[in-house]
Motif scaffolding. Sequence first.
Motif, PDB file in Angstrom:
ATOM      1  N   CYS A  23       0.818  -1.230   0.000  1.00  0.00           N
ATOM      2  CA  CYS A  23       0.000   0.000   0.000  1.00  0.00           C
ATOM      3  C   CYS A  23       0.850   1.279   0.000  1.00  0.00           C
ATOM      4  O   CYS A  23       0.315   2.361  -0.197  1.00  0.00           O
ATOM      5  CB  CYS A  23      -0.966   0.013   1.176  1.00  0.00           C
ATOM      6  SG  CYS A  23      -0.188   0.194   2.802  1.00  0.00           S
ATOM      7  N   GLY A  24       2.141   1.141   0.241  1.00  0.00           N
ATOM      8  CA  GLY A  24       3.027   2.301   0.204  1.00  0.00           C
ATOM      9  C   GLY A  24       3.032   3.158   1.457  1.00  0.00           C
ATOM     10  O   GLY A  24       3.788   4.127   1.540  1.00  0.00           O
ATOM     11  N   LYS A  25       2.219   2.815   2.447  1.00  0.00           N
ATOM     12  CA  LYS A  25       2.175   3.600   3.687  1.00  0.00           C
ATOM     13  C   LYS A  25       3.393   3.277   4.555  1.00  0.00           C
ATOM     14  O   LYS A  25       3.910   2.160   4.519  1.00  0.00           O
ATOM     15  CB  LYS A  25       0.894   3.296   4.475  1.00  0.00           C
ATOM     16  CG  LYS A  25      -0.375   3.634   3.743  1.00  0.00           C
ATOM     17  CD  LYS A  25      -0.552   5.116   3.624  1.00  0.00           C
ATOM     18  CE  LYS A  25      -1.910   5.434   3.031  1.00  0.00           C
ATOM     19  NZ  LYS A  25      -2.126   6.855   2.907  1.00  0.00           N
ATOM     20  N   ALA A  67      -1.499  -6.634   3.039  1.00  0.00           N
ATOM     21  CA  ALA A  67      -0.450  -6.972   4.018  1.00  0.00           C
ATOM     22  C   ALA A  67      -0.957  -6.850   5.445  1.00  0.00           C
ATOM     23  O   ALA A  67      -0.358  -7.375   6.367  1.00  0.00           O
ATOM     24  CB  ALA A  67       0.767  -6.068   3.828  1.00  0.00           C
ATOM     25  N   ARG A  68      -2.060  -6.184   5.603  1.00  0.00           N
ATOM     26  CA  ARG A  68      -2.635  -5.945   6.939  1.00  0.00           C
ATOM     27  C   ARG A  68      -3.258  -7.212   7.487  1.00  0.00           C
ATOM     28  O   ARG A  68      -4.046  -7.878   6.809  1.00  0.00           O
ATOM     29  CB  ARG A  68      -3.689  -4.855   6.815  1.00  0.00           C
ATOM     30  CG  ARG A  68      -4.242  -4.376   8.088  1.00  0.00           C
ATOM     31  CD  ARG A  68      -5.245  -3.286   7.801  1.00  0.00           C
ATOM     32  NE  ARG A  68      -5.608  -2.673   9.046  1.00  0.00           N
ATOM     33  CZ  ARG A  68      -6.073  -1.473   9.162  1.00  0.00           C
ATOM     34  NH1 ARG A  68      -6.265  -0.728   8.114  1.00  0.00           N
ATOM     35  NH2 ARG A  68      -6.381  -0.984  10.341  1.00  0.00           N
ATOM     36  N   GLY A  69      -2.903  -7.569   8.707  1.00  0.00           N
ATOM     37  CA  GLY A  69      -3.482  -8.761   9.347  1.00  0.00           C
ATOM     38  C   GLY A  69      -4.893  -8.486   9.827  1.00  0.00           C
ATOM     39  O   GLY A  69      -5.271  -7.356  10.070  1.00  0.00           O
ATOM     40  N   HIS A 115      -1.321   0.971   7.774  1.00  0.00           N
ATOM     41  CA  HIS A 115      -1.662   0.438   6.446  1.00  0.00           C
ATOM     42  C   HIS A 115      -2.925   1.100   5.916  1.00  0.00           C
ATOM     43  O   HIS A 115      -3.807   1.498   6.689  1.00  0.00           O
ATOM     44  CB  HIS A 115      -1.924  -1.073   6.503  1.00  0.00           C
ATOM     45  CG  HIS A 115      -0.699  -1.906   6.648  1.00  0.00           C
ATOM     46  ND1 HIS A 115       0.203  -2.104   5.632  1.00  0.00           N
ATOM     47  CD2 HIS A 115      -0.231  -2.618   7.704  1.00  0.00           C
ATOM     48  CE1 HIS A 115       1.175  -2.904   6.045  1.00  0.00           C
ATOM     49  NE2 HIS A 115       0.932  -3.219   7.314  1.00  0.00           N
ATOM     50  N   ALA A 116      -3.040   1.150   4.589  1.00  0.00           N
ATOM     51  CA  ALA A 116      -4.284   1.578   3.967  1.00  0.00           C
ATOM     52  C   ALA A 116      -5.364   0.562   4.352  1.00  0.00           C
ATOM     53  O   ALA A 116      -5.093  -0.616   4.605  1.00  0.00           O
ATOM     54  CB  ALA A 116      -4.122   1.620   2.444  1.00  0.00           C
TER      55      ALA A 116
END
Length: 167
Positions: free
Chosen positions: A120-122, A164-166, A158-159
């Motif tokens: 997400c680039g964050k 990738a976010r759990g 995270h967005a």
Amino acid sequence: MPSTTRKPFNPVEAAAVQAAVKRAQTSQASQIGPDPALHSQDTELRWVEAVLRHRLSLNSLGRPVSIRTKDDDTHPLVADGRHFPAVALSIPFADRTLSFLATYDVRRLTFDLIDPCGRCGKPVPTEEINSLEDLGDYLLQARDGLGGSPRLRTSPAHAEDCLARGN
């Protein structure tokens, strides 16, 4: 054809790479002793900065290394915490800045490098760095799998739709 050479390492990065190479050659990490104690006259931010300086051996580089420290408004100090913020630290250099997040795991204060999420680039905690050798390994991408940060998947930075976010 674009250049594939990397910019020269700054003094902190050069020391980290040297320490990582030494650890790889000898299979022994440097002995830095216990973390500094929190004294009643210290603010928590100054103490966290002192621990990072200690873990990265910054006071032994022969020149002052500036660290900026502030409360992190995004991440909690402890997993599932809500009341106390984590600590954001940055070491500025002429060409780039190394950014860290300090949080507590079950046993101790831990430091993660903050880099953009690959999905997400964050800016999220990507790699746990608790020694000068760890930083050198990260810079050289020398360790297989590097281990990553356990806080990567749980970071609220995270967005919303980031894979990738759990959950």
